[in-house]
Structures are given as C-alpha cells and as structure tokens.
Motif scaffolding. Structure first.
Motif, PDB file in Angstrom:
ATOM      1  N   PRO A   2       1.260  -1.114   0.092  1.00 37.18           N
ATOM      2  CA  PRO A   2      -0.234   0.345  -0.157  1.00 37.18           C
ATOM      3  C   PRO A   2       1.154   1.457  -0.064  1.00 37.18           C
ATOM      4  CG  PRO A   2      -0.715  -1.891   1.743  1.00 37.18           C
ATOM      5  CD  PRO A   2       0.478  -2.244   0.961  1.00 37.18           C
ATOM      6  N   GLU A   3       2.135   1.138   0.179  1.00 39.21           N
ATOM      7  CA  GLU A   3       2.443   2.336   0.795  1.00 39.21           C
ATOM      8  C   GLU A   3       3.181   2.692  -0.653  1.00 39.21           C
ATOM      9  OE1 GLU A   3       3.581   0.005   2.245  1.00 39.21           O
ATOM     10  OE2 GLU A   3       1.962   0.714   4.445  1.00 39.21           O
ATOM     11  N   ARG A   4       3.520   1.495  -1.414  1.00 37.24           N
ATOM     12  CA  ARG A   4       4.193   2.666  -3.172  1.00 37.24           C
ATOM     13  C   ARG A   4       2.977   3.094  -3.591  1.00 37.24           C
ATOM     14  NH1 ARG A   4       8.992   0.329  -3.662  1.00 37.24           N
ATOM     15  NH2 ARG A   4       9.475  -1.265  -2.498  1.00 37.24           N
ATOM     16  N   ALA A   5       1.935   2.643  -3.416  1.00 39.54           N
ATOM     17  CA  ALA A   5       0.064   3.035  -4.025  1.00 39.54           C
ATOM     18  C   ALA A   5       0.228   4.380  -3.748  1.00 39.54           C
ATOM     19  CB  ALA A   5      -0.782   2.482  -3.906  1.00 39.54           C
ATOM     20  N   LEU A   6       1.048   5.055  -2.453  1.00 40.93           N
ATOM     21  CA  LEU A   6       0.800   6.683  -1.768  1.00 40.93           C
ATOM     22  C   LEU A   6       2.121   7.463  -2.674  1.00 40.93           C
ATOM     23  CD1 LEU A   6       0.843   5.937   1.837  1.00 40.93           C
ATOM     24  CD2 LEU A   6      -0.569   5.552   0.093  1.00 40.93           C
ATOM     25  N   ALA A   7       2.375   6.781  -3.200  1.00 43.26           N
ATOM     26  CA  ALA A   7       3.640   7.459  -3.549  1.00 43.26           C
ATOM     27  C   ALA A   7       2.744   8.290  -5.529  1.00 43.26           C
ATOM     28  CB  ALA A   7       5.059   7.190  -4.435  1.00 43.26           C
ATOM     29  N   ARG A   8       1.768   7.282  -6.067  1.00 40.55           N
ATOM     30  CA  ARG A   8       1.497   7.146  -7.326  1.00 40.55           C
ATOM     31  C   ARG A   8       0.415   8.358  -7.381  1.00 40.55           C
ATOM     32  NH1 ARG A   8       2.757   1.398  -7.360  1.00 40.55           N
ATOM     33  NH2 ARG A   8       0.674   1.339  -7.725  1.00 40.55           N
ATOM     34  N   SER A   9      -0.462   8.025  -5.953  1.00 45.58           N
ATOM     35  CA  SER A   9      -2.049   9.177  -6.323  1.00 45.58           C
ATOM     36  C   SER A   9      -1.456   9.862  -5.680  1.00 45.58           C
ATOM     37  CB  SER A   9      -2.993   7.719  -5.151  1.00 45.58           C
ATOM     38  OG  SER A   9      -2.375   6.784  -5.595  1.00 45.58           O
ATOM     39  N   GLN A  11      -4.660  11.878  -4.982  1.00 43.41           N
ATOM     40  CA  GLN A  11      -5.658  11.750  -3.595  1.00 43.41           C
ATOM     41  C   GLN A  11      -5.598   9.663  -3.097  1.00 43.41           C
ATOM     42  OE1 GLN A  11      -9.038  13.441  -4.554  1.00 43.41           O
ATOM     43  NE2 GLN A  11     -10.274  11.946  -3.861  1.00 43.41           N
ATOM     44  N   SER A  12      -6.244   9.833  -2.145  1.00 41.76           N
ATOM     45  CA  SER A  12      -5.345   8.704  -1.454  1.00 41.76           C
ATOM     46  C   SER A  12      -6.026   8.642  -0.379  1.00 41.76           C
ATOM     47  CB  SER A  12      -4.361   7.581  -1.732  1.00 41.76           C
ATOM     48  OG  SER A  12      -3.193   8.368  -1.285  1.00 41.76           O
ATOM     49  N   VAL A  13      -6.383   7.165   0.772  1.00 38.23           N
ATOM     50  CA  VAL A  13      -6.684   6.840   2.045  1.00 38.23           C
ATOM     51  C   VAL A  13      -6.850   5.653   1.743  1.00 38.23           C
ATOM     52  CG1 VAL A  13      -8.062   7.600   3.820  1.00 38.23           C
ATOM     53  CG2 VAL A  13      -8.579   8.465   2.138  1.00 38.23           C
ATOM     54  N   VAL A  14      -5.381   4.971   2.583  1.00 40.03           N
ATOM     55  CA  VAL A  14      -5.371   3.765   2.911  1.00 40.03           C
ATOM     56  C   VAL A  14      -5.350   2.959   4.091  1.00 40.03           C
ATOM     57  CG1 VAL A  14      -4.354   3.692   0.512  1.00 40.03           C
ATOM     58  CG2 VAL A  14      -2.847   4.311   2.693  1.00 40.03           C
ATOM     59  N   ASN A  15      -5.579   2.538   4.880  1.00 39.77           N
ATOM     60  CA  ASN A  15      -4.292   1.492   5.656  1.00 39.77           C
ATOM     61  C   ASN A  15      -3.697   1.274   5.756  1.00 39.77           C
ATOM     62  OD1 ASN A  15      -7.490   2.455   7.378  1.00 39.77           O
ATOM     63  ND2 ASN A  15      -8.260   0.137   6.331  1.00 39.77           N
ATOM     64  N   PHE A  16      -2.722   1.595   7.248  1.00 41.50           N
ATOM     65  CA  PHE A  16      -1.391   0.467   6.765  1.00 41.50           C
ATOM     66  C   PHE A  16      -0.380  -0.325   7.841  1.00 41.50           C
ATOM     67  CE2 PHE A  16      -0.914   4.771   8.843  1.00 41.50           C
ATOM     68  CZ  PHE A  16       0.289   4.931   9.734  1.00 41.50           C
ATOM     69  N   GLY A  53      -4.050   9.346   4.356  1.00 40.53           N
ATOM     70  CA  GLY A  53      -4.262  10.195   3.778  1.00 40.53           C
ATOM     71  C   GLY A  53      -3.581  11.246   2.473  1.00 40.53           C
ATOM     72  N   GLN A  54      -3.449  11.084   1.821  1.00 41.44           N
ATOM     73  CA  GLN A  54      -3.187  12.407   1.177  1.00 41.44           C
ATOM     74  C   GLN A  54      -4.072  12.878   0.515  1.00 41.44           C
ATOM     75  OE1 GLN A  54       0.311  11.003  -1.256  1.00 41.44           O
ATOM     76  NE2 GLN A  54       0.533  12.516  -2.188  1.00 41.44           N
ATOM     77  N   VAL A  55      -4.026  14.530   0.036  1.00 43.36           N
ATOM     78  CA  VAL A  55      -4.549  15.438  -0.728  1.00 43.36           C
ATOM     79  C   VAL A  55      -3.765  16.663  -1.247  1.00 43.36           C
ATOM     80  CG1 VAL A  55      -6.637  15.907  -1.914  1.00 43.36           C
ATOM     81  CG2 VAL A  55      -7.225  14.475  -0.048  1.00 43.36           C
ATOM     82  N   ALA A  56      -3.597  15.949  -2.450  1.00 41.82           N
ATOM     83  CA  ALA A  56      -2.474  17.382  -3.607  1.00 41.82           C
ATOM     84  C   ALA A  56      -1.629  18.302  -2.356  1.00 41.82           C
ATOM     85  CB  ALA A  56      -3.838  18.435  -4.016  1.00 41.82           C
ATOM     86  N   GLY A  57      -0.492  17.985  -1.296  1.00 40.18           N
ATOM     87  CA  GLY A  57      -0.327  18.333  -0.481  1.00 40.18           C
ATOM     88  C   GLY A  57      -0.411  19.249   1.036  1.00 40.18           C
ATOM     89  N   ILE A  58      -1.095  17.853   0.986  1.00 40.07           N
ATOM     90  CA  ILE A  58      -1.236  17.834   2.482  1.00 40.07           C
ATOM     91  C   ILE A  58      -1.754  16.611   2.785  1.00 40.07           C
ATOM     92  CG2 ILE A  58      -3.582  18.426   3.776  1.00 40.07           C
ATOM     93  CD1 ILE A  58      -4.295  20.629   2.944  1.00 40.07           C
ATOM     94  N   ASP A  59      -1.142  15.822   4.086  1.00 44.10           N
ATOM     95  CA  ASP A  59      -1.774  14.910   4.817  1.00 44.10           C
ATOM     96  C   ASP A  59      -2.113  14.446   5.725  1.00 44.10           C
ATOM     97  OD1 ASP A  59       1.067  12.859   2.996  1.00 44.10           O
ATOM     98  OD2 ASP A  59       1.346  14.858   3.035  1.00 44.10           O
ATOM     99  N   PRO A 181     -12.198   5.824   3.302  1.00 42.19           N
ATOM    100  CA  PRO A 181     -12.126   4.999   2.114  1.00 42.19           C
ATOM    101  C   PRO A 181     -13.066   5.463   1.133  1.00 42.19           C
ATOM    102  CG  PRO A 181     -12.530   3.449   4.043  1.00 42.19           C
ATOM    103  CD  PRO A 181     -12.323   5.219   4.965  1.00 42.19           C
ATOM    104  N   GLN A 182     -14.096   6.123   1.106  1.00 49.18           N
ATOM    105  CA  GLN A 182     -15.290   7.065   0.220  1.00 49.18           C
ATOM    106  C   GLN A 182     -14.238   8.500  -0.511  1.00 49.18           C
ATOM    107  OE1 GLN A 182     -18.308   5.993  -0.470  1.00 49.18           O
ATOM    108  NE2 GLN A 182     -17.921   4.243   1.202  1.00 49.18           N
ATOM    109  N   LEU A 183     -13.272   9.061   0.346  1.00 46.55           N
ATOM    110  CA  LEU A 183     -12.089   9.919  -0.155  1.00 46.55           C
ATOM    111  C   LEU A 183     -12.091   9.315  -1.932  1.00 46.55           C
ATOM    112  CD1 LEU A 183     -11.174  12.063   2.278  1.00 46.55           C
ATOM    113  CD2 LEU A 183     -12.771  13.239   1.556  1.00 46.55           C
TER     114      LEU A 183
END
Length: 327
Positions: A2-9, A11-16, A53-59, A181-183
């Motif tokens: 899942p952590e690798r997916a964060l770098a490509r997204s 916008q994302s919200v994941v459990n880790f 979660g990550q959305v364009a410059g904010i974590d 997860p809806q985000l």
C-alpha cells in the motif's frame, strides 16, 4: 505494498501496518523525505499502524505506535507538522528549541527546522502535514494579494481549546472507517476537505497572520497599494525607494507605508526584500551550478553574508543548504 501506491496517488486514503524500521522509513520517504530510524534502546522493537490520507500537498493520519524510536531526516522537508496525541508523546528536536506534545498539548513543528522526531511511551495520535506552498497560495487567495512572508505558528496549542479540538475531530472523521475510504472516489469532496483543513489551521491555530485574518471582511487593498505591489513584482530588480514607489502610486510615503502595514502586513522595504528573496530562491533551485554570490547580486543583494542571513530567516535554511538538498 500500500505504501508504494501512496507515492503514485494524487489523492488516496489507505490503512497501513508497519512492523519494522525499513517499512516505516520507506513509508515516510515516499511522501516527505528520506529518513533514518533508530530505536530508543538497541533491543527495542516497534510497530506502527493506522490510516493515512493524502490530497494534493496535505497529509492526514491516525496512527498507533508500540515501542519507542527516533526519526532522523536525511533531507529537510518544507512543510509544517500539526500533531494531536491521544497517548504517549512526540518530541520534535528543532534547530532552536525542542517541542514536545502530550495528551493535553498539540504541537506545530517546522519541517525545515526539524533535526529529529522521538516517539515515546506507546503513543497514539492524529496529525496533519501541510506543504508551505499550500499555505502561501491559500493566504494569497484569502488576503487578495501575494503573500511572501511565511506564516509562523505557535509551537504548542492547548488541546482544551476549541480550535485544537475542532482540528482533531475533523482529522479523526476523515480517517475513520465510515468516511475515509470514500475519499478515494470523491474528488470534489476531497478538494473541499483540503481547503477546510488549511482554513481551519489558519483560523484556529495561533500564527503570524491570525490578526489580519480576523479583521472584518472585505479587506480590499486600495488602488495605490495594488499599484505598488504590482510594480514591485514586475520590476523586482530595480529596487525603487519607498519615496519613489509612493510617487509612482500617487500618494505620500506615509500613506503608502500605512497601506502596506494594514493590507499587506509588512513594511514596503520588507515586502520588496521578500519578493527579491523569492526570486533568488527560484533561481537557486533552477540554476544549482550558479554561485550564491552571483544570484544574490542579480537580485540586488550586494552583501552575500547579509543575503544568507535574510534567506535563513525567511526559509529556515541557508542558500548553500538549499543547493545541496537540490543536488
């Protein structure tokens, strides 16, 4: 992972769930900067789990930690960390002072000043990390003019205050299993949450722009201030005097200075210097092979030592450090 997916997204919200130092270092390095992680005691083991979660410059995140460890950045990060502990504590060791959170105290820490982070006594926390350019863009939109002085946040914030409680409640909500997860499927909602987080931080967490943001709306800068601001940006290398700018704007020097203090938040001279510093910073990043002295002179700083001090005060690092980090 899942952590690798964060770098490509974008916008994302994941459990880790991370079981060792390597996994956590990779997780942090993909979004912020490379780090080294060490246990407080050599034989200690630790784990970290939660929602990120990550959305364009904010974590934003909600995390649980078992064990104690330190994080050492290998490269400094230009953002601000806002942490709200539920248990245990986090210590930010900064260049000038240490900042320590507790279940009753939230903290704001400068990424560019952070030398290490310590997670102590089996902790749980939620947090928001906001890139500096996000603050600059939002403040410019809210105030109606370019913002060149970065907001400085009060390091400690009482969790009993309404502002800290509201921020924590919002982060807990957007990282919760019912909403987080809806985000991943709601880009418009995610963008509104992004703006809400930034605005809530600026309005509730005490900072150097708090006073001007509390002033009654509308706070529209008068024409002579706008003319002077535009001229400074369009002719940054000319460095006109305050008297010359006042004449160009059609008012007295006193009226121009008062206008800048009220609507821009700084003096005419300080605003000019910050604009030139921003141009110099952009050139240093764009031209790492050019000497600091040459770029300083290009933007009107005839004394390289004084330029370096101004630069450090504005951005938290010396120009030479910025170049090393870039290369």
């Amino acid at each position: 992972m899942p952590e690798r997916a964060l770098a490509r997204s974008v916008q994302s919200v994941v459990n880790f769930e991370l079981q060792d130092a390597d996994g956590l270092a990779e997780h942090i390095g993909q979004r912020f900067a490379p780090v080294r992680i060490e246990p407080i005691r050599a034989a200690d083991r630790f784990t970290m789990s939660g929602t990120y979660g990550q959305v364009a410059g904010i974590d934003f995140s909600r995390s649980r930690v078992q064990g104690e460890f330190r994080i050492f950045p290998k490269r400094l990060y230009d953002g601000v960390f806002f942490m709200f502990p539920g248990a245990g504590s986090i210590v930010f060791q900064q260049s000038r002072e240490n900042v320590m959170s507790s279940p009753t105290t939230a903290v704001a820490a400068e990424g560019l000043a952070c030398r290490s982070m310590e997670f102590l006594a089996d902790s749980s926390f939620c947090g928001v990390v906001i890139d500096r350019p996000v603050f600059a863009g939002r403040l410019s939109a809210l105030l109606g003019h370019p913002v060149v002085e970065k907001p400085v946040f009060q390091p400690a914030f009482d969790m009993a205050s309404g502002g800290a409680s509201a921020l924590r409640a919002l982060v807990m909500c957007i990282t919760g299993p019912e909403f987080g997860p809806q985000l991943n499927r709601m880009s418009l909602t995610a963008e509104r949450i992004r703006e809400t987080l930034v605005d809530l931080v600026l309005e509730t967490w005490p900072n150097s722009y708090s006073e001007i943001l509390r002033r009654p709306a509308p706070m529209i800068a008068p024409q002579h201030v706008k003319l002077a601001v535009d001229f400074v940006h369009e002719h940054a290398q000319m460095i006109p005097s305050g008297t010359e700018l006042a004449a160009l704007s059609g008012v007295s020097l006193r009226a121009l200075q008062q206008g800048f203090r009220r609507f821009v938040g700084v003096s005419v001279g300080a605003y000019q210097r910050q604009v030139r510093l921003e141009r110099a910073r952009a050139d240093l990043l764009r031209e790492p092979g050019t000497s600091v002295e040459e770029i300083a002179l290009r933007w009107g700083f005839t004394n390289a030592g004084r330029f370096s001090r101004y630069f450090k005060a504005a951005y938290g690092i010396f120009p030479t450090e910025l170049i090393r980090r870039k290369t």
